[in-house]
Design an enzyme around this catalytic site. Structure first.
Site, PDB file in Angstrom:
ATOM      1  N   GLU A 213       1.160  -2.081   2.324  1.00 37.96           N
ATOM      2  CA  GLU A 213       0.037  -2.843   2.473  1.00 37.96           C
ATOM      3  C   GLU A 213      -0.226  -3.861   1.655  1.00 37.96           C
ATOM      4  OE1 GLU A 213      -3.295  -1.007   4.585  1.00 37.96           O
ATOM      5  OE2 GLU A 213      -2.011   0.134   6.050  1.00 37.96           O
ATOM      6  N   LYS A 345      -8.402   1.135  15.749  1.00 38.48           N
ATOM      7  CA  LYS A 345      -6.798   0.568  15.975  1.00 38.48           C
ATOM      8  C   LYS A 345      -6.613   0.336  17.264  1.00 38.48           C
ATOM      9  CE  LYS A 345      -5.332   2.606  11.577  1.00 38.48           C
ATOM     10  NZ  LYS A 345      -4.833   3.776  10.862  1.00 38.48           N
TER      11      LYS A 345
HETATM   12  P1  PGA Z   1      -0.782   3.605   9.205  1.00 33.49           P
HETATM   13  O1  PGA Z   1      -2.193   3.990   8.327  1.00 33.49           O
HETATM   14  O2  PGA Z   1      -1.212   2.164   9.691  1.00 33.49           O
HETATM   15  O3  PGA Z   1       0.044   3.893   8.060  1.00 33.49           O
HETATM   16  O4  PGA Z   1      -0.973   4.727  10.168  1.00 33.49           O
HETATM   17  C1  PGA Z   1      -3.348   3.252   7.882  1.00 33.49           C
HETATM   18  C2  PGA Z   1      -4.449   3.967   7.639  1.00 33.49           C
HETATM   19  O5  PGA Z   1      -4.518   5.025   7.530  1.00 33.49           O
HETATM   20  O6  PGA Z   1      -5.692   3.577   7.744  1.00 33.49           O
HETATM   21 ZN    ZN Z   2      -6.650   6.112   7.763  1.00 41.59          ZN
END
Ligand code: PGA
Ligand code: ZN
Length: 442
Positions: A213, A345
């Site tokens: 990231e 998300k």
């Molecule tokens: P991921 O993790 O997008 O790799 O699932 C992001 C997070 O845990 O916030």
């Molecule tokens: Zn997370």
């Protein structure tokens, strides 16, 4: 909405294509064309530390491309989703998402694939906004009835866990700058901290690269060394830790624990849930931490409740894998006192409408909301608009490097110009934490 709008926003055509994400993996893009000629386009992101209860990405399997190709998901959009959506009103997001959910018919969206569904659902959102001639954030605010607000960023300095070869157990070491007066100022302060962290790590031989990231990929000997280095970086950037700048952690404990047992690989020891809570408690006492995500594993409600009972009045405690953007799980967590904030998300839920419902339910329970990217991302900036239009208060998209991350921050800067200074959530997003109370006293 006027009749004329409905005609303009009728869906005429839909195209699906395979595109590529920030890890070099295939993902799916959907483009929708309305009768007015307006188009909307969106790309599905992809997680690496996924919750077991989140919508499933449909991947081809087999040997090619590590099994992660999306040709089946792309065909599913063409063969099943396109005929379903053609002729429907793009402005009817709830109706379209309900039709997608019914067509899929599975609990975890494994037939159409959460990746195909989220790309289609977000493309509908974009197309409707374009057909109405309004920015996406405005369209979302109209759908949700919320006052648009520019979120407080949560920005990664070091990666860890599944995003950095498990080089440290904790997945995200982040900073928030609730004391800054504007979004732009947050980015400037964070960029100074990021530079300072890199310089300190390089000097000490602890810099191994850049994680998924965009945060530094560290080679620390302990999780505490990461926290010490973060504090040193904040100070080297001319800030006093805990004043304008606070620390935020994503423990992502499901990645190293289950059944109440936790294995800290870096330190080569195993903890039970009580010992992990004690360890986190020592960090909370020693460092200016205002927010912790997934402190215990997704199957450890007992631990989440115990942790929240101890620290819920001091900290923001976020459920990510624990809640998977699911309104019913938010209800249950609120009833049990298992956390006090939800990560939103869209691809965990699978559709825009389910994400909107989750955010609404969180608000009803007094939970804070943090719209979040995934570790596998693209140039798609839908979530910047969602964070604003949901009035979520906070946004987490990784670090302040790499274009799939900065695309989201930069889009917020553009939206900031349209919203004006009064619309920035800022430190108010952390009201109710020790930092928020400190603000009240001064
Ligand atoms: P991921 O993790 O997008 O790799 O699932 C992001 C997070 O845990 O916030
Ligand atoms: Zn997370």
């Amino acid at each position: 909405m006027k009749d004329a709008d409905i005609v303009d926003t009728a869906i005429e055509g839909l195209t699906a294509r395979r595109v590529w994400d920030s890890r070099g993996n295939p993902t799916i893009e959907v483009e929708i064309r309305c009768a007015s000629g307006a188009t909307g386009r969106a790309i599905a992101p992809a997680g690496a530390s996924r919750g077991t209860r989140e919508a499933i990405d449909l991947r081809d399997g087999g040997d090619r491309l590590g099994g992660v190709d999306v040709r089946r998901a792309v065909s599913g959009v063409t063969d099943m989703i396109a005929p379903l959506l053609r002729g429907r009103d793009a402005a009817d997001q709830a109706g379209i998402d309900a039709a997608l959910i019914a067509c899929d018919g599975t609990k975890l969206k494994s037939k159409l694939g959460g990746n195909a569904m989220v790309a289609a659902s977000l493309a509908v959102l974009h197309a409707a906004a374009a057909a109405r001639g309004v920015p996406l954030w405005r369209h979302v605010a109209d759908l949700t009835g919320q006052t648009p607000s520019l979120p407080l960023p949560e920005i990664q300095i070091f990666g860890g866990g599944a995003h950095a070869g498990r080089r440290v157990d904790v997945q995200d070491f982040m900073v928030m700058v609730p004391g800054a007066g504007s979004f732009d100022e947050v980015l400037e302060v964070t960029s100074e901290i990021y530079r300072a962290a890199g310089a300190i790590m390089a000097r000490k031989g602890k810099l191994a690269g850049v994680a998924d990231e965009g945060g530094w990929w560290p080679s620390f000997d302990s999780n505490e060394e990461a926290l010490e280095t973060l504090v040193a970086a904040i100070e080297a950037a001319g800030e006093t830790p805990g004043e304008r700048v606070v620390i935020s952690l994503d423990i992502a404990a499901s990645e190293f624990g289950s059944n109440g047992r936790y294995r800290l690989a870096l330190e080569d020891r195993e903890l039970d849930r009580g010992q992990l809570i004690d360890l986190l408690g020592r960090w909370i006492d020693a460092y200016p931490i205002a927010s912790i995500e997934d402190p215990l594993a997704e199957d450890d409600s007992e631990g989440m409740v115990a942790f929240t009972a101890l620290y819920g009045d001091r900290l923001q405690i976020i459920g990510d894998d624990y809640l998977v953007t699911n309104a019913a799980l938010v209800d249950a967590a609120a009833a049990a006192g298992a956390c006090n904030a939800v990560l939103i998300k869209v691809n965990q839920a699978g559709t825009v409408s389910e994400s909107i419902e989750c955010a609404a339910r969180a608000r009803k329970h007094g939970f804070r909301g943090i719209v979040s990217a995934r570790s596998g991302e693209t140039e798609d900036v839908s979530i910047s608009h969602l964070a604003v239009g949901l009035g979520a208060g906070q946004l987490k998209v990784g670090s302040i490097t790499r274009s799939e991350r900065t695309a989201k921050w930069n889009e917020c800067l553009r939206i900031a110009g349209a919203l004006g200074p009064g619309a920035y959530a800022g430190g108010a997003a952390l009201a109710g934490t020790w930092w928020g109370r400190k603000g009240d006293d001064t």
